[in-house]
Design a protein around this motif. Structure first.
Motif, PDB file in Angstrom:
ATOM      1  N   VAL A 133     -19.192   5.627 -27.262  1.00 39.99           N
ATOM      2  CA  VAL A 133     -19.176   4.351 -26.555  1.00 39.99           C
ATOM      3  C   VAL A 133     -20.301   4.209 -25.539  1.00 39.99           C
ATOM      4  O   VAL A 133     -20.975   3.185 -25.480  1.00 39.99           O
ATOM      5  CB  VAL A 133     -17.815   4.144 -25.850  1.00 39.99           C
ATOM      6  N   LEU A 134     -20.516   5.247 -24.712  1.00 43.21           N
ATOM      7  CA  LEU A 134     -21.413   5.096 -23.571  1.00 43.21           C
ATOM      8  C   LEU A 134     -22.018   6.431 -23.179  1.00 43.21           C
ATOM      9  O   LEU A 134     -21.352   7.465 -23.224  1.00 43.21           O
ATOM     10  CB  LEU A 134     -20.621   4.527 -22.380  1.00 43.21           C
ATOM     11  N   ARG A 135     -23.267   6.380 -22.767  1.00 43.71           N
ATOM     12  CA  ARG A 135     -23.973   7.519 -22.172  1.00 43.71           C
ATOM     13  C   ARG A 135     -24.468   7.027 -20.819  1.00 43.71           C
ATOM     14  O   ARG A 135     -25.096   5.984 -20.727  1.00 43.71           O
ATOM     15  CB  ARG A 135     -25.144   7.934 -23.051  1.00 43.71           C
ATOM     16  N   VAL A 136     -24.172   7.792 -19.761  1.00 44.77           N
ATOM     17  CA  VAL A 136     -24.534   7.358 -18.411  1.00 44.77           C
ATOM     18  C   VAL A 136     -25.016   8.560 -17.604  1.00 44.77           C
ATOM     19  O   VAL A 136     -24.496   9.666 -17.756  1.00 44.77           O
ATOM     20  CB  VAL A 136     -23.342   6.642 -17.731  1.00 44.77           C
ATOM     21  N   ASN A 137     -26.015   8.346 -16.739  1.00 45.90           N
ATOM     22  CA  ASN A 137     -26.510   9.402 -15.879  1.00 45.90           C
ATOM     23  C   ASN A 137     -25.383   9.872 -14.969  1.00 45.90           C
ATOM     24  O   ASN A 137     -24.629   9.053 -14.432  1.00 45.90           O
ATOM     25  CB  ASN A 137     -27.699   8.888 -15.048  1.00 45.90           C
ATOM     26  N   LYS A 138     -25.262  11.181 -14.787  1.00 42.18           N
ATOM     27  CA  LYS A 138     -24.195  11.778 -13.977  1.00 42.18           C
ATOM     28  C   LYS A 138     -24.149  11.228 -12.554  1.00 42.18           C
ATOM     29  O   LYS A 138     -23.100  11.189 -11.935  1.00 42.18           O
ATOM     30  CB  LYS A 138     -24.395  13.294 -13.870  1.00 42.18           C
ATOM     31  N   ASN A 139     -25.291  10.841 -12.027  1.00 37.30           N
ATOM     32  CA  ASN A 139     -25.362  10.400 -10.634  1.00 37.30           C
ATOM     33  C   ASN A 139     -25.183   8.902 -10.457  1.00 37.30           C
ATOM     34  O   ASN A 139     -25.265   8.400  -9.337  1.00 37.30           O
ATOM     35  CB  ASN A 139     -26.698  10.840 -10.023  1.00 37.30           C
ATOM     36  N   THR A 140     -24.934   8.181 -11.548  1.00 36.61           N
ATOM     37  CA  THR A 140     -24.737   6.736 -11.459  1.00 36.61           C
ATOM     38  C   THR A 140     -23.558   6.442 -10.546  1.00 36.61           C
ATOM     39  O   THR A 140     -22.472   7.004 -10.707  1.00 36.61           O
ATOM     40  CB  THR A 140     -24.471   6.144 -12.859  1.00 36.61           C
ATOM     41  N   LYS A 141     -23.780   5.572  -9.581  1.00 38.35           N
ATOM     42  CA  LYS A 141     -22.704   5.182  -8.675  1.00 38.35           C
ATOM     43  C   LYS A 141     -21.821   4.158  -9.382  1.00 38.35           C
ATOM     44  O   LYS A 141     -22.301   3.269 -10.074  1.00 38.35           O
ATOM     45  CB  LYS A 141     -23.261   4.565  -7.394  1.00 38.35           C
ATOM     46  N   ILE A 142     -20.509   4.334  -9.228  1.00 38.56           N
ATOM     47  CA  ILE A 142     -19.563   3.394  -9.824  1.00 38.56           C
ATOM     48  C   ILE A 142     -19.017   2.479  -8.729  1.00 38.56           C
ATOM     49  O   ILE A 142     -19.322   2.665  -7.558  1.00 38.56           O
ATOM     50  CB  ILE A 142     -18.430   4.124 -10.579  1.00 38.56           C
ATOM     51  N   VAL A 143     -18.213   1.510  -9.098  1.00 40.36           N
ATOM     52  CA  VAL A 143     -17.763   0.484  -8.164  1.00 40.36           C
ATOM     53  C   VAL A 143     -16.541   0.898  -7.338  1.00 40.36           C
ATOM     54  O   VAL A 143     -15.850   0.068  -6.792  1.00 40.36           O
ATOM     55  CB  VAL A 143     -17.506  -0.870  -8.873  1.00 40.36           C
ATOM     56  N   TYR A 144     -16.309   2.212  -7.224  1.00 42.30           N
ATOM     57  CA  TYR A 144     -15.226   2.711  -6.371  1.00 42.30           C
ATOM     58  C   TYR A 144     -15.835   3.258  -5.083  1.00 42.30           C
ATOM     59  O   TYR A 144     -16.681   4.143  -5.114  1.00 42.30           O
ATOM     60  CB  TYR A 144     -14.420   3.813  -7.069  1.00 42.30           C
ATOM     61  N   LYS A 145     -15.378   2.706  -3.950  1.00 41.85           N
ATOM     62  CA  LYS A 145     -15.864   3.152  -2.645  1.00 41.85           C
ATOM     63  C   LYS A 145     -14.945   4.225  -2.082  1.00 41.85           C
ATOM     64  O   LYS A 145     -13.729   4.074  -2.104  1.00 41.85           O
ATOM     65  CB  LYS A 145     -15.897   1.979  -1.663  1.00 41.85           C
ATOM     66  N   ASP A 146     -15.538   5.282  -1.572  1.00 41.70           N
ATOM     67  CA  ASP A 146     -14.784   6.357  -0.936  1.00 41.70           C
ATOM     68  C   ASP A 146     -14.695   6.067   0.550  1.00 41.70           C
ATOM     69  O   ASP A 146     -15.641   6.308   1.293  1.00 41.70           O
ATOM     70  CB  ASP A 146     -15.467   7.688  -1.191  1.00 41.70           C
ATOM     71  N   SER A 147     -13.574   5.561   0.990  1.00 41.60           N
ATOM     72  CA  SER A 147     -13.422   5.193   2.401  1.00 41.60           C
ATOM     73  C   SER A 147     -13.418   6.409   3.317  1.00 41.60           C
ATOM     74  O   SER A 147     -13.643   6.284   4.514  1.00 41.60           O
ATOM     75  CB  SER A 147     -12.171   4.343   2.610  1.00 41.60           C
ATOM     76  N   SER A 148     -13.215   7.613   2.772  1.00 44.48           N
ATOM     77  CA  SER A 148     -13.247   8.815   3.614  1.00 44.48           C
ATOM     78  C   SER A 148     -14.688   9.205   3.950  1.00 44.48           C
ATOM     79  O   SER A 148     -14.916  10.054   4.794  1.00 44.48           O
ATOM     80  CB  SER A 148     -12.520   9.979   2.934  1.00 44.48           C
TER      81      SER A 148
END
Length: 137
Positions: free
Chosen positions: A48-63
């Motif tokens: 389905v998909l190949r993505v660079n390991k360091n790609t930022k996703i749309v989840y924010k880490d509030s910590s």
């Protein structure tokens, strides 16, 4: 477009958001099809998909001050859901930051389908994300 810049859909498929692809693989119990290249820079989601390991996703880490997490961090969380395992994998890979406990639980609940969205409000839904969530209902 945050997570789209370094994604490559396989076999001519349209560009996909890695967070939603990961959720689909988890819900469909296809975690074994998610492969981190040992000597490469990509995470591969079946055919389905190949993505660079360091790609930022749309989840924010509030910590960590609301920083977006990498797709690799989310994949490690799915593959190593116990906190000590998750942290150990980050240390082994020399990854400096890992999510806080609340964020880990929140993201796992979303990825597994236990919740429809981040209870903490940490997912930034763009139009593609909103369309994906509508299709899942």
């Amino acid at each position: 477009r945050l997570a789209m810049a370094s994604t490559r859909a396989l076999e001519g498929k349209e560009e996909l958001n890695p967070l939603y692809v990961l959720r689909k693989f988890v819900i469909e119990q296809r975690i074994s099809e998610i492969i981190e290249e040992e000597h490469g820079d990509d995470v591969i989601f079946g055919d389905v998909l190949r993505v660079n390991k360091n790609t930022k996703i749309v989840y924010k880490d509030s910590s960590h001050g609301g920083e977006f997490i990498s797709i690799l961090s989310a994949v490690l969380l799915v593959k190593f859901p116990l906190r000590h395992q998750y942290v150990a994998e980050h240390i082994k890979r020399k990854m400096a930051k890992w999510m806080g406990f609340k964020e880990m639980s929140d993201l796992l609940d979303f990825l597994s389908g236990a919740t429809e969205d981040s209870v903490l409000g940490n997912i930034e839904h763009n139009e593609e994300g909103r369309q994906y969530m509508k299709r899942q209902r």
